[in-house]
Structures are given as C-alpha cells and as structure tokens.
Design a protein around this motif. Structure first.
Motif, PDB file in Angstrom:
ATOM      1  N   ASN A  64       3.112   8.495  -3.394  1.00  0.00           N
ATOM      2  CA  ASN A  64       1.925   7.984  -3.608  1.00  0.00           C
ATOM      3  C   ASN A  64       1.036   8.603  -4.574  1.00  0.00           C
ATOM      4  O   ASN A  64       0.318   7.910  -5.709  1.00  0.00           O
ATOM      5  CB  ASN A  64       0.955   7.861  -2.391  1.00  0.00           C
ATOM      6  N   ASN A  67       2.791   7.383  -7.924  1.00  0.00           N
ATOM      7  CA  ASN A  67       2.107   6.167  -8.239  1.00  0.00           C
ATOM      8  C   ASN A  67       0.968   6.023  -8.651  1.00  0.00           C
ATOM      9  O   ASN A  67       0.542   5.018  -9.383  1.00  0.00           O
ATOM     10  CB  ASN A  67       2.511   5.089  -7.129  1.00  0.00           C
ATOM     11  N   ILE A 106       1.012   2.569 -11.521  1.00  0.00           N
ATOM     12  CA  ILE A 106       2.068   2.140 -10.670  1.00  0.00           C
ATOM     13  C   ILE A 106       1.346   1.266  -9.357  1.00  0.00           C
ATOM     14  O   ILE A 106       1.761   0.472  -8.882  1.00  0.00           O
ATOM     15  CB  ILE A 106       3.180   2.908 -10.254  1.00  0.00           C
ATOM     16  N   VAL A 107       0.393   2.162  -8.822  1.00  0.00           N
ATOM     17  CA  VAL A 107      -0.449   1.660  -7.754  1.00  0.00           C
ATOM     18  C   VAL A 107      -0.945   0.329  -7.930  1.00  0.00           C
ATOM     19  O   VAL A 107      -1.019  -0.549  -6.902  1.00  0.00           O
ATOM     20  CB  VAL A 107      -1.052   2.793  -7.020  1.00  0.00           C
ATOM     21  N   LEU A 110       1.892  -2.271  -7.832  1.00  0.00           N
ATOM     22  CA  LEU A 110       2.241  -2.567  -6.656  1.00  0.00           C
ATOM     23  C   LEU A 110       1.617  -3.230  -5.881  1.00  0.00           C
ATOM     24  O   LEU A 110       2.001  -4.423  -5.046  1.00  0.00           O
ATOM     25  CB  LEU A 110       2.658  -1.172  -5.933  1.00  0.00           C
ATOM     26  N   ILE A 169       8.693  -2.400 -12.945  1.00  0.00           N
ATOM     27  CA  ILE A 169       8.892  -1.296 -11.803  1.00  0.00           C
ATOM     28  C   ILE A 169       9.916  -0.979 -11.358  1.00  0.00           C
ATOM     29  O   ILE A 169      10.194   0.525 -11.202  1.00  0.00           O
ATOM     30  CB  ILE A 169       7.939  -1.975 -10.640  1.00  0.00           C
ATOM     31  N   ASN A 173      11.255   3.284 -11.635  1.00  0.00           N
ATOM     32  CA  ASN A 173      11.646   4.072 -10.639  1.00  0.00           C
ATOM     33  C   ASN A 173      12.828   4.659 -10.939  1.00  0.00           C
ATOM     34  O   ASN A 173      13.279   5.677 -10.447  1.00  0.00           O
ATOM     35  CB  ASN A 173      11.692   3.189  -9.394  1.00  0.00           C
TER      36      ASN A 173
END
Length: 181
Positions: A64, A67, A106-107, A110, A169, A173
């Motif tokens: 987290n 991200n 990234i968060v 998502l 994404i 990763n």
C-alpha cells in the motif's frame, strides 16, 4: 530482500489462503471426544496464525505504501471520453497519438480500474435490459429508450481503456521492485 511488486502480490494472496486454511484447521481441532487428543494442537496453530497474520499485515502495508508513492502513466477513460477522443479499433491495443495519458499514483489507477469495471458491469446490465423482443405479433410492441448500438460502443470503448490500464498496472508490477519500509 527486494522483490517485484507482482511477486509481493502473489505472496499476499498465498498468505491470505494460508490464513483461511489455518482458521479451518484450528476450528476442526477445537473439540474432541473425551479422552482423545486433537490431530493438531490448536495452540500451535493459533501461534502460527498470528505469525502469518503479522507477515500478511507487514506485506500489505509495504504494498500500500508503494502504491501510494509510485506512479504509472496510462490513458484514463475519464480523461478522454469527455473530450470526444476516439480510440480507434476497439479490439486492438493500438492507441491514437492524441490520446491524453497522465501519470497517476498506482493507488489512483487501482481505484479507477475498479470503478471502470463497475461502470462496465452497470452499462452491460442496462444494455441487457434495453434489448427488446416479441414472441408474437399480438404482443404489445416495446421499444428501447436508449440507442443500443451507441451503448454497446460505449461499453466496448470502456473495456478497451480497462484493458490498456490493466496492462500498464501489470507491467509496472512485473518491472518495479517493492520499496523497503
């Protein structure tokens, strides 16, 4: 020890599955017939559960934090549909050069990905409900209020943006190391 974000996500899933299995093992060893011993010690299983839970919590925290501090560039559906950008062939991953791409955390990507999935499902439900049929000429004629073809094109466009966003994404990763905390 460094690991790729994708490997950390896989490990997160493994921890989660292990916690579920441990819970079942604990529950099945809590009560035995008088004079019998459980197949496995619930105390040891509970200690193992706590350890795996702590590992899970530390890993999820790392993911987290990563991200929320790392970015990825992708074309967002919401950044492009308002300006009337068309995205070419709906069933290829080719993008027109004038498409707006932005770098976002990234968060954010998502959250946007989950939101777009929900929107697609909603519009698919609307599309399914908008399709009309008549079993005989004596039935009352019902007509769709929305343009079904336009709605299908909107769903296809959203799905293409979703595929491209998801690919960006996933690429991130597999290429990025999870930051140490």
């Amino acid at each position: 020890m460094t690991m790729k974000v994708a490997a950390a996500l896989r490990l997160k899933n493994d921890y989660n599955l292990q916690l579920i299995a441990l819970k079942h093992r604990i529950m099945s060893n809590l009560v035995v017939e008088e004079g019998q011993e459980p197949d496995e010690s619930p105390k040891k299983l509970i200690a193992l559960y706590h350890q795996v839970s702590q590992n899970y919590q530390a890993l999820v925290t790392k993911i987290n934090l990563h991200n929320s501090s790392t970015t990825v560039e992708y074309p967002s559906y919401h950044d492009n549909y308002k300006s009337g950008h068309l995205i070419g062939d709906l069933f290829s991953n080719d993008l027109p050069p004038d498409l707006v791409s932005k770098e976002k955390y990234i968060v954010q990507a998502l959250v946007e990905r989950e939101s777009l999935k929900a929107e697609i499902q909603t519009f698919k439900s609307i599309l399914d409900r908008s399709k009309v049929s008549r079993s005989s000429t004596r039935d009352i004629l019902k007509v769709a209020v929305l343009d079904v073809q336009q709605l299908q094109k909107k769903i296809d466009t959203m799905a293409k943006f979703l595929r491209i966003m998801d690919a960006k994404i996933q690429e991130h990763n597999w290429l990025q190391d999870l930051k140490e905390i």
